[in-house]
Write a protein that holds these residues in place. Structure first.
Motif, PDB file in Angstrom:
ATOM      1  N   PRO A   1       6.438  -2.347   6.064  1.00 23.92           N
ATOM      2  CA  PRO A   1       5.025  -2.435   5.674  1.00 23.92           C
ATOM      3  C   PRO A   1       4.330  -1.076   5.679  1.00 23.92           C
ATOM      4  N   GLU A   2       4.606  -0.262   6.686  1.00 29.99           N
ATOM      5  CA  GLU A   2       3.992   1.065   6.751  1.00 29.99           C
ATOM      6  C   GLU A   2       4.446   1.924   5.575  1.00 29.99           C
ATOM      7  N   GLY A   3       5.727   1.824   5.228  1.00 29.17           N
ATOM      8  CA  GLY A   3       6.239   2.582   4.093  1.00 29.17           C
ATOM      9  C   GLY A   3       5.591   2.161   2.788  1.00 29.17           C
ATOM     10  N   ILE A   4       5.380   0.863   2.630  1.00 31.79           N
ATOM     11  CA  ILE A   4       4.706   0.364   1.426  1.00 31.79           C
ATOM     12  C   ILE A   4       3.277   0.893   1.372  1.00 31.79           C
ATOM     13  N   ALA A   5       2.571   0.794   2.493  1.00 28.37           N
ATOM     14  CA  ALA A   5       1.175   1.237   2.537  1.00 28.37           C
ATOM     15  C   ALA A   5       1.042   2.722   2.236  1.00 28.37           C
ATOM     16  N   ASN A   6       2.065   3.498   2.579  1.00 27.24           N
ATOM     17  CA  ASN A   6       2.025   4.945   2.358  1.00 27.24           C
ATOM     18  C   ASN A   6       2.509   5.353   0.972  1.00 27.24           C
ATOM     19  N   SER A   7       3.028   4.413   0.202  1.00 25.67           N
ATOM     20  CA  SER A   7       3.637   4.767  -1.081  1.00 25.67           C
ATOM     21  C   SER A   7       2.584   4.988  -2.159  1.00 25.67           C
ATOM     22  N   PHE A   8       2.896   5.907  -3.040  1.00 24.58           N
ATOM     23  CA  PHE A   8       2.000   6.212  -4.155  1.00 24.58           C
ATOM     24  C   PHE A   8       1.857   5.008  -5.079  1.00 24.58           C
ATOM     25  N   ALA A   9       2.935   4.237  -5.224  1.00 24.91           N
ATOM     26  CA  ALA A   9       2.893   3.071  -6.108  1.00 24.91           C
ATOM     27  C   ALA A   9       1.921   2.022  -5.588  1.00 24.91           C
ATOM     28  N   ALA A  10       1.990   1.700  -4.300  1.00 22.19           N
ATOM     29  CA  ALA A  10       1.093   0.687  -3.739  1.00 22.19           C
ATOM     30  C   ALA A  10      -0.358   1.139  -3.801  1.00 22.19           C
ATOM     31  N   LEU A  11      -0.593   2.417  -3.581  1.00 22.72           N
ATOM     32  CA  LEU A  11      -1.952   2.949  -3.639  1.00 22.72           C
ATOM     33  C   LEU A  11      -2.576   2.745  -5.016  1.00 22.72           C
ATOM     34  N   ASN A  12      -1.740   2.651  -6.032  1.00 15.67           N
ATOM     35  CA  ASN A  12      -2.230   2.561  -7.406  1.00 15.67           C
ATOM     36  C   ASN A  12      -1.959   1.219  -8.081  1.00 15.67           C
ATOM     37  N   HIS A  13      -1.489   0.241  -7.331  1.00 18.58           N
ATOM     38  CA  HIS A  13      -1.262  -1.094  -7.896  1.00 18.58           C
ATOM     39  C   HIS A  13      -2.110  -2.119  -7.156  1.00 18.58           C
ATOM     40  N   PRO A  14      -2.840  -2.987  -7.862  1.00 16.78           N
ATOM     41  CA  PRO A  14      -3.011  -3.005  -9.318  1.00 16.78           C
ATOM     42  C   PRO A  14      -3.983  -1.941  -9.820  1.00 16.78           C
ATOM     43  N   THR A  15      -4.755  -1.352  -8.884  1.00 12.39           N
ATOM     44  CA  THR A  15      -5.629  -0.236  -9.232  1.00 12.39           C
ATOM     45  C   THR A  15      -5.814   0.622  -7.999  1.00 12.39           C
ATOM     46  N   ASN A  16      -6.351   1.801  -8.202  1.00 13.38           N
ATOM     47  CA  ASN A  16      -6.612   2.704  -7.088  1.00 13.38           C
ATOM     48  C   ASN A  16      -8.057   2.503  -6.636  1.00 13.38           C
ATOM     49  N   LEU A  17      -8.237   1.880  -5.482  1.00  8.32           N
ATOM     50  CA  LEU A  17      -9.578   1.554  -4.997  1.00  8.32           C
ATOM     51  C   LEU A  17     -10.418   2.799  -4.742  1.00  8.32           C
ATOM     52  N   TYR A  18      -9.787   3.848  -4.261  1.00  7.81           N
ATOM     53  CA  TYR A  18     -10.513   5.082  -3.967  1.00  7.81           C
ATOM     54  C   TYR A  18     -11.085   5.679  -5.254  1.00  7.81           C
ATOM     55  N   GLN A  19     -10.252   5.759  -6.281  1.00  9.61           N
ATOM     56  CA  GLN A  19     -10.715   6.320  -7.546  1.00  9.61           C
ATOM     57  C   GLN A  19     -11.745   5.406  -8.207  1.00  9.61           C
ATOM     58  N   PHE A  20     -11.542   4.117  -8.108  1.00  6.64           N
ATOM     59  CA  PHE A  20     -12.511   3.161  -8.658  1.00  6.64           C
ATOM     60  C   PHE A  20     -13.884   3.369  -8.030  1.00  6.64           C
ATOM     61  N   TYR A  21     -13.941   3.394  -6.713  1.00 12.32           N
ATOM     62  CA  TYR A  21     -15.240   3.527  -6.058  1.00 12.32           C
ATOM     63  C   TYR A  21     -15.865   4.891  -6.342  1.00 12.32           C
ATOM     64  N   ASP A  22     -15.068   5.950  -6.234  1.00 16.82           N
ATOM     65  CA  ASP A  22     -15.608   7.293  -6.463  1.00 16.82           C
ATOM     66  C   ASP A  22     -16.188   7.439  -7.867  1.00 16.82           C
TER      67      ASP A  22
END
Length: 364
Positions: free
Chosen positions: A187-208
């Motif tokens: 789970p930690e590896g998934i949470a740290n992955s670039f793919a998970a950060l951007n699927h289905p969208t990147n929440l950080y970029q969306f909010y910013d």
């Protein structure tokens, strides 16, 4: 004779300047933090599509009226947390809203294809783009906001509820697809992955990118873990692997929520938590499973009324009563013991104990 100590006068920075600095710093930190992970994942992910837009800082700050007439409410939760049950409740409540001064009803949109293209690059080919631009591309953001919140004298409420992670058509169409590699990760590896950060969208970029144009709120869903997993037991090759993926996303979501508690411009709360089991009749049934007792029904109705009232107040909506909000609600019939089996239930219960300090998130 003493000389007066020199005092350096503070440099005045207006709101737009602060937003520019905030956006630049945010982009720098995201780029630095994600550099090593992008190198790891670049064999399977198109980083050109995902990279944060360097032009984000020059998006012109919109008027206060623009932001007041545009509200995006994201029903945010892991897969299996009853998005489809909560969405009609929220949409019905939104449709009860009117401008208290003019009497004009709010324009309510659920599943806006314009916003979904902005967030998920689906459906393809909107706004004249042949290839989906980054989420925070200034032209894309401007086109999406113009489409979903026109200046027509109405307040616009746009409701979205795509889950994290997402299956179905958004699995195939989002900028980053659901990854089979997650089946072999912690789970930690998934949470740290670039793919998970951007699927289905990147929440950080969306909010910013969008918070300058719209009042963004998140309705965060929490459902008991075993019910969550049992509802999609065949996803990710089976319940145990699926549980790993969901746990990874709960870590990811908790990190976002912990760093995004308050609106950057107004200071107000941007998310609230809903325990979906507490608006279900099962929660108020007696030990024999009886749902018909009048006192139990009274508790259920009161819990639902309080939930609706609190939600309306959180969203700054004038109408806080909604007698028909739960007309389409159907209680889940998921029996996690029957679906998962006693052996898996014991294993998943132990897994969940590791996450209890992280999820559900604690409201401020």
């Amino acid at each position: 004779m003493r000389c007066k100590q020199d005092v350096e006068l503070p440099v005045r920075r207006d709101v737009f300047t602060l937003i520019q600095i905030d956006a630049i710093d945010s982009n720098k930190s995201k780029i630095n933090a994600g550099a090593s992970q992008r190198n790891h994942d670049k064999a399977t992910i198109d980083t050109n599509v995902l990279s944060s837009s360097p032009n984000l800082a020059v998006i012109p700050y919109p008027s206060e009226d623009q932001r007041k007439r545009c509200q995006i409410v994201y029903i945010l939760g892991a897969e299996g947390t009853m998005h489809h049950g909560v969405e009609p409740v929220l949409t019905t409540l939104a449709k009860h809203q009117k401008n208290p001064e003019t009497g004009v009803s709010y324009d309510v949109q659920f599943g806006s294809e314009d916003l979904r293209y902005g967030l998920f690059a689906y459906p393809a080919g909107r706004f004249g783009f042949t290839e989906p631009p980054p989420i925070d591309d200034p032209q894309l953001v401007s086109k999406v906001i113009t489409a979903i919140c026109p200046d027509d004298g109405k307040k616009h409420i746009i409701i979205e509820s795509t889950s994290f992670p997402s299956g179905g058509k958004y699995h195939a169409m989002s900028r980053v697809r659901r990854q089979s590699a997650w089946h072999h990760m912690t789970p930690e590896g998934i949470a740290n992955s670039f793919a998970a950060l951007n699927h289905p969208t990147n929440l950080y970029q969306f909010y910013d990118a969008y918070h300058r144009y719209a009042d963004i709120k998140f309705l965060v869903l929490h459902r008991p873990f075993l019910n969550t997993i049992a509802s999609h037991k065949n996803f990710d090759s089976g319940p145990m692997v699926h549980a790993n993926v969901v746990q990874g996303y709960l870590i990811l979501l908790s990190r976002f929520l912990d760093t995004h508690r308050f609106d950057k411009l107004t200071g107000g709360k941007i998310w609230t938590l809903l325990h979906v089991d507490r608006i279900s009749s099962k929660y108020y049934a007696d030990t024999s499973g009886n749902h018909e007792d009048n006192s139990l029904n009274s508790q259920l109705n009161e819990a639902r009324n309080v939930m609706v009232r609190n939600l309306a107040m959180f969203l700054n909506w004038p109408q806080v009563e909604c007698p028909n909000c739960f007309d389409s609600w159907v209680d889940s019939t998921t029996d996690y013991v029957k679906i998962l089996g006693n052996f898996n239930v014991k294993k998943l219960t132990k897994q969940w104990e590791k996450l209890e300090s992280i999820w559900p998130p604690q409201e401020s």
